[in-house]
Motif scaffolding. Structure first.
Motif, PDB file in Angstrom:
ATOM      1  N   GLU A 163       2.758  12.541  12.866  1.00 31.59           N
ATOM      2  CA  GLU A 163       3.390  11.232  13.069  1.00 31.59           C
ATOM      3  C   GLU A 163       2.357  10.109  12.876  1.00 31.59           C
ATOM      4  O   GLU A 163       2.616   9.121  12.223  1.00 31.59           O
ATOM      5  N   VAL A 164       1.175  10.286  13.468  1.00 30.58           N
ATOM      6  CA  VAL A 164       0.090   9.318  13.317  1.00 30.58           C
ATOM      7  C   VAL A 164      -0.801   9.820  12.186  1.00 30.58           C
ATOM      8  O   VAL A 164      -1.439  10.863  12.298  1.00 30.58           O
ATOM      9  N   ILE A 165      -0.830   9.064  11.076  1.00 29.04           N
ATOM     10  CA  ILE A 165      -1.588   9.512   9.901  1.00 29.04           C
ATOM     11  C   ILE A 165      -3.000   8.939   9.855  1.00 29.04           C
ATOM     12  O   ILE A 165      -3.858   9.455   9.140  1.00 29.04           O
ATOM     13  N   ALA A 166      -3.239   7.869  10.608  1.00 29.18           N
ATOM     14  CA  ALA A 166      -4.580   7.292  10.723  1.00 29.18           C
ATOM     15  C   ALA A 166      -4.686   6.666  12.107  1.00 29.18           C
ATOM     16  O   ALA A 166      -3.692   6.156  12.638  1.00 29.18           O
ATOM     17  N   GLY A 205       0.830  -1.201   0.000  1.00 30.04           N
ATOM     18  CA  GLY A 205       0.000   0.000   0.000  1.00 30.04           C
ATOM     19  C   GLY A 205       0.861   1.245   0.000  1.00 30.04           C
ATOM     20  O   GLY A 205       1.688   1.436  -0.880  1.00 30.04           O
ATOM     21  N   TYR A 206       0.707   2.051   1.009  1.00 26.16           N
ATOM     22  CA  TYR A 206       1.464   3.300   1.105  1.00 26.16           C
ATOM     23  C   TYR A 206       2.644   3.174   2.059  1.00 26.16           C
ATOM     24  O   TYR A 206       3.235   4.175   2.465  1.00 26.16           O
ATOM     25  N   SER A 207       2.994   1.938   2.416  1.00 26.58           N
ATOM     26  CA  SER A 207       4.169   1.631   3.245  1.00 26.58           C
ATOM     27  C   SER A 207       4.154   2.353   4.587  1.00 26.58           C
ATOM     28  O   SER A 207       5.185   2.793   5.075  1.00 26.58           O
ATOM     29  N   ALA A 208       3.001   2.446   5.179  1.00 29.22           N
ATOM     30  CA  ALA A 208       2.851   3.083   6.486  1.00 29.22           C
ATOM     31  C   ALA A 208       2.544   2.002   7.522  1.00 29.22           C
ATOM     32  O   ALA A 208       1.500   1.352   7.466  1.00 29.22           O
ATOM     33  N   VAL A 209       3.466   1.797   8.439  1.00 30.39           N
ATOM     34  CA  VAL A 209       3.328   0.758   9.453  1.00 30.39           C
ATOM     35  C   VAL A 209       2.122   1.059  10.347  1.00 30.39           C
ATOM     36  O   VAL A 209       1.905   2.200  10.763  1.00 30.39           O
ATOM     37  N   ALA A 210       1.347   0.006  10.637  1.00 26.70           N
ATOM     38  CA  ALA A 210       0.191   0.121  11.521  1.00 26.70           C
ATOM     39  C   ALA A 210       0.366  -0.805  12.713  1.00 26.70           C
ATOM     40  O   ALA A 210       0.914  -1.904  12.584  1.00 26.70           O
ATOM     41  N   PHE A 250      -5.731   1.478  17.418  1.00 27.01           N
ATOM     42  CA  PHE A 250      -5.154   1.311  16.087  1.00 27.01           C
ATOM     43  C   PHE A 250      -4.415   2.608  15.775  1.00 27.01           C
ATOM     44  O   PHE A 250      -4.963   3.697  15.977  1.00 27.01           O
ATOM     45  N   ARG A 251      -3.167   2.497  15.314  1.00 26.73           N
ATOM     46  CA  ARG A 251      -2.388   3.656  14.898  1.00 26.73           C
ATOM     47  C   ARG A 251      -1.626   3.293  13.637  1.00 26.73           C
ATOM     48  O   ARG A 251      -1.056   2.203  13.531  1.00 26.73           O
ATOM     49  N   GLN A 252      -1.586   4.217  12.677  1.00 28.33           N
ATOM     50  CA  GLN A 252      -0.786   4.044  11.467  1.00 28.33           C
ATOM     51  C   GLN A 252       0.136   5.259  11.367  1.00 28.33           C
ATOM     52  O   GLN A 252      -0.305   6.394  11.552  1.00 28.33           O
ATOM     53  N   TYR A 253       1.409   4.993  11.069  1.00 31.16           N
ATOM     54  CA  TYR A 253       2.441   6.011  11.194  1.00 31.16           C
ATOM     55  C   TYR A 253       2.990   6.450   9.837  1.00 31.16           C
ATOM     56  O   TYR A 253       3.191   5.630   8.938  1.00 31.16           O
ATOM     57  N   ALA A 254       3.285   7.753   9.753  1.00 32.86           N
ATOM     58  CA  ALA A 254       3.892   8.311   8.545  1.00 32.86           C
ATOM     59  C   ALA A 254       5.267   7.687   8.331  1.00 32.86           C
ATOM     60  O   ALA A 254       6.028   7.495   9.275  1.00 32.86           O
TER      61      ALA A 254
END
Length: 169
Positions: A70-73, A34-39, A49-53
């Motif tokens: 830092e937290v994008i979702a 996907g967008y290579s953002a670790v969750a 739930f946290r997904q990081y830039a």
């Protein structure tokens, strides 16, 4: 009255439910497609739930004169039944338009195929109440340079799980 618009995406993956679950919930896997953002997930009702830039997102933001959080979702786990079901709330925080909208509900359902042994159906149901900006983002776009939404993410997840390599590897 709240208007809810729902997107349903289905793909079939030649893999076990456990392997697909790991691709979704394990940060060693979910940052590779996907967008290579670790969750990260706390896999219990009420868990975070946290997904990081990633570094590329941060560099893009700096280059274009805006700040990337830092937290994008983020969201909260509603139900987790590994390796079959993950239901959570979800909000994209990296864009002011989507951050101002309501939390949506995101459900991953993993079902083994009865007719194709070794294959599973992954269904992603995204319920988006009063969230037109988020709806447009996760729907994806064919415009050059625009995000591909769930279609992009799930296609890349499938590639990673089946071949061991995501689109960017």
């Amino acid at each position: 009255m709240t208007t809810t618009t729902t997107q349903v995406h289905r793909i079939w993956i030649k893999a076990t439910p456990e392997r697909i679950w790991a691709a979704i919930a394990d940060p060693e896997w979910n940052g590779r497609y996907g967008y290579s953002a670790v969750a990260t997930y706390e896999l219990e009702a009420g868990g975070r739930f946290r997904q990081y830039a990633n570094d590329g997102m941060k560099a893009y933001a700096t280059q274009h004169g805006f700040e990337m959080p830092e937290v994008i979702a983020d969201g909260e786990v509603i139900e987790a039944d590994p390796p079959r079901l993950l239901k959570q709330t979800w909000k994209l925080q990296m864009d002011p338009g989507t951050a101002a909208e309501a939390y949506s509900t995101l459900t991953y359902e993993i079902t083994e195929s009865k007719s194709q042994p070794g294959t599973c159906k992954l269904t992603v149901i995204h319920e988006l109440p009063e969230s037109p900006a988020t709806f447009a983002m996760v729907a994806g776009s064919d415009e050059e340079g625009a995000g591909g939404g769930w279609a992009w993410v799930l296609s890349d997840l499938k590639s990673l799980v089946e071949t061991g390599r995501g689109f960017n590897e």
